[in-house]
Scaffold this active site. Structure first.
Site, PDB file in Angstrom:
ATOM      1  N   ALA A 123      13.478  12.804 -20.416  1.00 45.84           N
ATOM      2  CA  ALA A 123      12.806  11.868 -19.509  1.00 45.84           C
ATOM      3  C   ALA A 123      11.880  10.937 -20.280  1.00 45.84           C
ATOM      4  O   ALA A 123      11.830   9.728 -20.036  1.00 45.84           O
ATOM      5  CB  ALA A 123      12.019  12.634 -18.448  1.00 45.84           C
ATOM      6  N   TYR A 124      11.165  11.485 -21.236  1.00 42.02           N
ATOM      7  CA  TYR A 124      10.267  10.692 -22.076  1.00 42.02           C
ATOM      8  C   TYR A 124      11.061   9.631 -22.838  1.00 42.02           C
ATOM      9  O   TYR A 124      10.712   8.444 -22.838  1.00 42.02           O
ATOM     10  CB  TYR A 124       9.549  11.625 -23.048  1.00 42.02           C
ATOM     11  CG  TYR A 124       8.685  10.942 -24.086  1.00 42.02           C
ATOM     12  CD1 TYR A 124       7.379  10.566 -23.796  1.00 42.02           C
ATOM     13  CD2 TYR A 124       9.176  10.687 -25.371  1.00 42.02           C
ATOM     14  CE1 TYR A 124       6.584   9.954 -24.751  1.00 42.02           C
ATOM     15  CE2 TYR A 124       8.388  10.079 -26.321  1.00 42.02           C
ATOM     16  CZ  TYR A 124       7.089   9.713 -26.019  1.00 42.02           C
ATOM     17  OH  TYR A 124       6.308   9.105 -26.963  1.00 42.02           O
ATOM     18  N   GLY A 125      12.149  10.039 -23.494  1.00 44.75           N
ATOM     19  CA  GLY A 125      12.956   9.105 -24.260  1.00 44.75           C
ATOM     20  C   GLY A 125      13.567   8.015 -23.396  1.00 44.75           C
ATOM     21  O   GLY A 125      13.622   6.846 -23.795  1.00 44.75           O
ATOM     22  N   LYS A 128      10.840   5.485 -22.386  1.00 44.27           N
ATOM     23  CA  LYS A 128      10.428   4.682 -23.534  1.00 44.27           C
ATOM     24  C   LYS A 128      11.522   3.679 -23.904  1.00 44.27           C
ATOM     25  O   LYS A 128      11.242   2.554 -24.322  1.00 44.27           O
ATOM     26  CB  LYS A 128      10.103   5.585 -24.724  1.00 44.27           C
ATOM     27  CG  LYS A 128       8.789   6.339 -24.582  1.00 44.27           C
ATOM     28  CD  LYS A 128       7.594   5.404 -24.558  1.00 44.27           C
ATOM     29  CE  LYS A 128       6.280   6.145 -24.688  1.00 44.27           C
ATOM     30  NZ  LYS A 128       5.107   5.242 -24.702  1.00 44.27           N
TER      31      LYS A 128
END
Length: 219
Positions: A123-125, A128
């Site tokens: 989710a972070y990747g 971003k």
């Protein structure tokens, strides 16, 4: 003007700037709350009357690192709110202030995790990577108005966030260092120097760039 979730963490920085003869103050900002972002920029306008440069350095790490099929909806929602929507809200408000004075520069903090598969932080990747696209689109859209927009993609950096991740998943820092040609994490100042250059007139012909600050890890 410095902004963070807690102004307590910024007090010594504000004091140092003032002692050196500069002007500085701090405001509390919750990146998950658009009203909070607008309130901070309203405060800036009232105090200084203009905005020349903005470094959007907010980031939230996944609370539960792990593969896609174990990533919670709560993690996805938080990543969207802090790592994508907050930047959209901040950038549009910042650009509005910059137009009044003929332009400015914006720098967004993305991540090396946006440039390749990120099985441990999907989710972070993903958010971003979406921020990279938003940064490039804003650069093209606002260039005629004299507003430059760039991003930086740091690798492992010696911050509280990665220390907490290493505590939750021991070996993260060791693995990062092994995968980095320079063999170490970046110091926060090294990342800030790249942002400072992009904000300065020394980078006057640079817009739409995503600058890696990762010790060669993404090469």
């Amino acid at each position: 003007m410095l902004a963070a979730r807690s102004t307590d963490a910024l007090g010594h920085i504000v004091t140092g700037i003032r002692v050196a003869g500069g002007t500085a103050d701090a405001v509390t900002v919750d990146l998950a709350d658009g009203n909070s972002i607008h309130a901070a920029l309203d405060h800036l306008q009232e105090r200084h009357g203009r905005l020349d440069g903005a470094f959007n350095n907010g980031a939230a790490i996944q609370r539960q690192p792990g593969p896609i099929d174990t990533t919670s909806d709560e993690d996805i929602d938080e990543q969207f709110a802090v790592n994508f929507r907050a930047h959209w809200t901040a950038m549009t408000a910042e650009a509005e202030l910059m137009r009044a004075n003929g332009g400015g520069a914006i720098v967004n903090t993305s991540s090396i995790g946006s440039r390749r598969a990120n099985p441990g932080l999907p989710a972070y990747g993903a958010m971003k990577r979406a921020l990279n696209s938003l940064t490039e689109t804003a650069a093209v859209t606002w260039a005629p108005e004299g507003i430059r927009v760039n991003g930086i993609t740091p690798g492992g950096t010696a911050t509280e966030m990665i220390l907490a991740w290493d505590k939750a998943s021991p070996g993260i820092i060791e693995a990062n260092n092994a995968a980095t040609p320079m063999g170490r994490m970046a110091e926060p100042r090294e990342v800030a120097e790249a942002a400072a250059w992009l904000l300065s007139e020394r980078a006057s012909m640079v817009t739409g760039a995503m600058v890696p600050v990762d010790g060669g890890a993404g090469a």
